[in-house]
Design an enzyme around this catalytic site. Structure first.
Site, PDB file in Angstrom:
ATOM      1  N   ASP A   1       0.795  -1.224   0.000  1.00 40.53           N
ATOM      2  CA  ASP A   1       0.000   0.000   0.000  1.00 40.53           C
ATOM      3  C   ASP A   1       0.831   1.280   0.000  1.00 40.53           C
ATOM      4  O   ASP A   1       0.385   2.320   0.497  1.00 40.53           O
ATOM      5  CB  ASP A   1      -0.965   0.004   1.184  1.00 40.53           C
ATOM      6  CG  ASP A   1      -2.148  -0.913   0.949  1.00 40.53           C
ATOM      7  OD1 ASP A   1      -2.659  -0.939  -0.186  1.00 40.53           O
ATOM      8  OD2 ASP A   1      -2.559  -1.618   1.894  1.00 40.53           O
TER       9      ASP A   1
ATOM     10  N   ASP B   1      -7.007  -3.862  -5.206  1.00 34.11           N
ATOM     11  CA  ASP B   1      -6.664  -2.520  -4.722  1.00 34.11           C
ATOM     12  C   ASP B   1      -5.347  -2.006  -5.304  1.00 34.11           C
ATOM     13  O   ASP B   1      -5.152  -0.792  -5.444  1.00 34.11           O
ATOM     14  CB  ASP B   1      -6.529  -2.511  -3.196  1.00 34.11           C
ATOM     15  CG  ASP B   1      -7.636  -3.223  -2.454  1.00 34.11           C
ATOM     16  OD1 ASP B   1      -8.117  -4.263  -2.946  1.00 34.11           O
ATOM     17  OD2 ASP B   1      -7.997  -2.771  -1.353  1.00 34.11           O
TER      18      ASP B   1
ATOM     19  N   THR C   1     -11.977 -13.938  -1.704  1.00 35.30           N
ATOM     20  CA  THR C   1     -12.209 -12.642  -1.076  1.00 35.30           C
ATOM     21  C   THR C   1     -11.695 -12.669   0.346  1.00 35.30           C
ATOM     22  O   THR C   1     -11.648 -13.715   0.986  1.00 35.30           O
ATOM     23  CB  THR C   1     -13.697 -12.258  -1.082  1.00 35.30           C
ATOM     24  OG1 THR C   1     -13.816 -10.868  -0.774  1.00 35.30           O
ATOM     25  CG2 THR C   1     -14.505 -13.057  -0.064  1.00 35.30           C
TER      26      THR C   1
ATOM     27  N   ARG D   1     -16.175  -2.034  -2.820  1.00 26.08           N
ATOM     28  CA  ARG D   1     -14.966  -1.220  -2.923  1.00 26.08           C
ATOM     29  C   ARG D   1     -13.953  -1.853  -3.867  1.00 26.08           C
ATOM     30  O   ARG D   1     -13.242  -1.147  -4.586  1.00 26.08           O
ATOM     31  CB  ARG D   1     -14.359  -0.972  -1.541  1.00 26.08           C
ATOM     32  CG  ARG D   1     -13.292   0.110  -1.567  1.00 26.08           C
ATOM     33  CD  ARG D   1     -13.026   0.704  -0.194  1.00 26.08           C
ATOM     34  NE  ARG D   1     -12.160  -0.091   0.651  1.00 26.08           N
ATOM     35  CZ  ARG D   1     -12.540  -0.707   1.768  1.00 26.08           C
ATOM     36  NH1 ARG D   1     -13.800  -0.654   2.171  1.00 26.08           N
ATOM     37  NH2 ARG D   1     -11.681  -1.389   2.482  1.00 26.08           N
TER      38      ARG D   1
ATOM     39  N   TRP E   1     -12.291  -0.033  -6.969  1.00 24.00           N
ATOM     40  CA  TRP E   1     -10.853   0.042  -7.276  1.00 24.00           C
ATOM     41  C   TRP E   1     -10.607  -0.410  -8.710  1.00 24.00           C
ATOM     42  O   TRP E   1      -9.738   0.139  -9.405  1.00 24.00           O
ATOM     43  CB  TRP E   1     -10.042  -0.823  -6.327  1.00 24.00           C
ATOM     44  CG  TRP E   1      -9.992  -0.463  -4.886  1.00 24.00           C
ATOM     45  CD1 TRP E   1     -10.073  -1.330  -3.827  1.00 24.00           C
ATOM     46  CD2 TRP E   1      -9.794   0.844  -4.302  1.00 24.00           C
ATOM     47  NE1 TRP E   1      -9.961  -0.641  -2.645  1.00 24.00           N
ATOM     48  CE2 TRP E   1      -9.783   0.681  -2.905  1.00 24.00           C
ATOM     49  CE3 TRP E   1      -9.644   2.126  -4.838  1.00 24.00           C
ATOM     50  CZ2 TRP E   1      -9.617   1.768  -2.031  1.00 24.00           C
ATOM     51  CZ3 TRP E   1      -9.492   3.201  -3.970  1.00 24.00           C
ATOM     52  CH2 TRP E   1      -9.480   3.017  -2.589  1.00 24.00           C
TER      53      TRP E   1
ATOM     54  N   SER F   1     -18.818 -11.345   7.357  1.00 23.89           N
ATOM     55  CA  SER F   1     -19.888 -12.181   6.823  1.00 23.89           C
ATOM     56  C   SER F   1     -19.589 -13.628   7.210  1.00 23.89           C
ATOM     57  O   SER F   1     -18.487 -13.935   7.680  1.00 23.89           O
ATOM     58  CB  SER F   1     -19.964 -12.057   5.305  1.00 23.89           C
ATOM     59  OG  SER F   1     -19.041 -12.927   4.667  1.00 23.89           O
TER      60      SER F   1
END
Length: 389
Positions: A102, A162, A222, A234, A238, A353
């Site tokens: 990142d 991302d 995921t 999201r 991205w 979830s």
């Protein structure tokens, strides 16, 4: 092919100006609390606590400062943002929480922005070091930038969607340094992502695993979406913005097609107010939380691709972005500062979830990137903006 939403109003130029003025006022109010520290990734009961410069999201607060400085030329924003630059230089020089991909999210809106706007040499130094750190996570077997974890470990031999927003840092650094290997890494990562992260319907996998022995694609999964076969809002956002940025640096016509189809998937699954639920498996009438940040990210992607589109598509992209921003401004933006110290309500950071590995945080809160990209989208509509990405 995507089209403008019938009957949905567009944000006007006057409303864009008012929204930016309101956002800048809120950013200015926050300066005393966040000069020497960062904003947490998400608010708690709609108020951001402070945090140290250790999170992957810390670049967005200085990004807001630079956007506010560009809009107002008020030096209070610049002074605070340059204080943040010193923190980011310290972080990368001392390798504090940088063993992940990142670096673009951290250093593009904080330090690349600072250098572009002011010529700050410490910002340039920090951003170049961050680009080297990002490049160090490149895996030749598979040709991708590994997202997290011990390099080469099978359980972490993966990238995530991302990272399309991280690779622009490498293109900037290649131009600044002349090191062509940085562009090669960025090009290769984008091509790997384009080849594997999109399903046949152009929904996206959040994360994609590669085989560490052969470098061949293994499987998508995921961490943050509802389940492996859904599309995390999201993540899809991205993909929309990331493919638009990819086209700017690698003008392959196929990337335009991927952008259009990824955007079509996102836009076709929006509820009536054009702001998605946190996963696109949920539609109108769901009681699941929204993610306003995804709407702002997609608006930025549409406005980015408008710069590269022919005249017909250019106006469509800009009009859809204006429709999304109209909803955000009318219903989600913070106008009463007593309600929150953020800019946009009803974001979602991490929703648990039965099928994912999330730690629930920042659900139905302001989120730092949501605030930043809301301001960026408004800035793109108000001026001929030179992107930080």
């Amino acid at each position: 092919m995507i089209t403008v939403f019938p009957g949905k109003p567009l944000i006007t130029d006057a409303e864009v100006s008012a929204a930016l003025a309101c956002a800048c006022a809120q950013v200015e109010r926050n300066i005393p609390d966040f000069t020497d520290v960062c904003q947490n990734h998400s608010s708690v009961h709609n108020r951001y606590p402070a945090c140290s410069n250790t999170q992957w999201t810390c670049g967005f607060w200085p990004g807001e400062l630079w956007l506010a400085y560009e809009h107002t030329r008020n030096n209070s924003f610049r002074t605070c943002a340059e204080t943040q630059v010193q923190s980011f230089l310290y972080r990368i020089e001392h390798k504090i929480e940088v063993d992940h991909h990142d670096m673009g999210f951290l250093y593009s809106p904080s330090c690349v922005a600072a250098y572009k706007l002011t010529g700050n040499t410490d910002a340039r130094k920090a951003a170049l070091l961050a680009a080297r750190q990002l490049a160090s996570r490149y895996q030749p077997a598979g040709r991708f930038i590994q997202a997290w974890g011990t390099m080469g470990a099978k359980e972490n031999y993966r990238y995530i969607i991302d990272c399309l927003l991280n690779v622009p840092l490498l293109y900037w650094a290649e131009k600044e340094s002349g090191d062509g290997s940085l562009k090669e890494i960025a090009d290769n990562h984008i091509k790997t992502c384009m080849a594997n992260s999109f399903r046949e319907d152009f929904s996206t996998y959040h994360t994609f695993f590669m085989d560490p022995d052969t470098g061949k694609p293994d499987h998508g999964a995921t961490c943050q979406g509802y389940r492996d076969d859904s599309s995390w809002a999201r993540g899809q956002a991205w993909a929309v913005y990331g493919t638009a940025l990819a086209y700017r640096y690698v003008p392959d016509p196929a990337f335009k097609t991927v952008f259009e189809q990824a955007a079509a998937y996102f836009l076709s699954r929006l509820p009536d107010d054009l702001v998605p639920y946190w996963d696109l498996i949920f539609t109108t009438g769901s009681e699941e939380p929204r993610d306003s940040s995804s709407a702002s990210i997609v608006a930025c992607g549409l406005l980015e691709m408008a710069a590269h589109a022919d005249d017909g598509r250019k106006q469509v992209y800009r009009d859809i972005a204006r429709q999304i921003l109209k909803s955000l401004y009318d219903t989600y933006a913070v106008k009463d500062f007593s309600v929150s110290n953020g800019l946009v309500l009803h974001g979602t950071y991490s929703k648990k979830s039965p099928y994912n590995t999330c730690t629930p945080e920042g659900v139905d809160e302001c989120v730092s990137w949501g605030d930043y990209f809301y301001m960026e989208a408004l800035t793109r509509l108000s001026t001929d903006w030179n992107p930080y990405w």
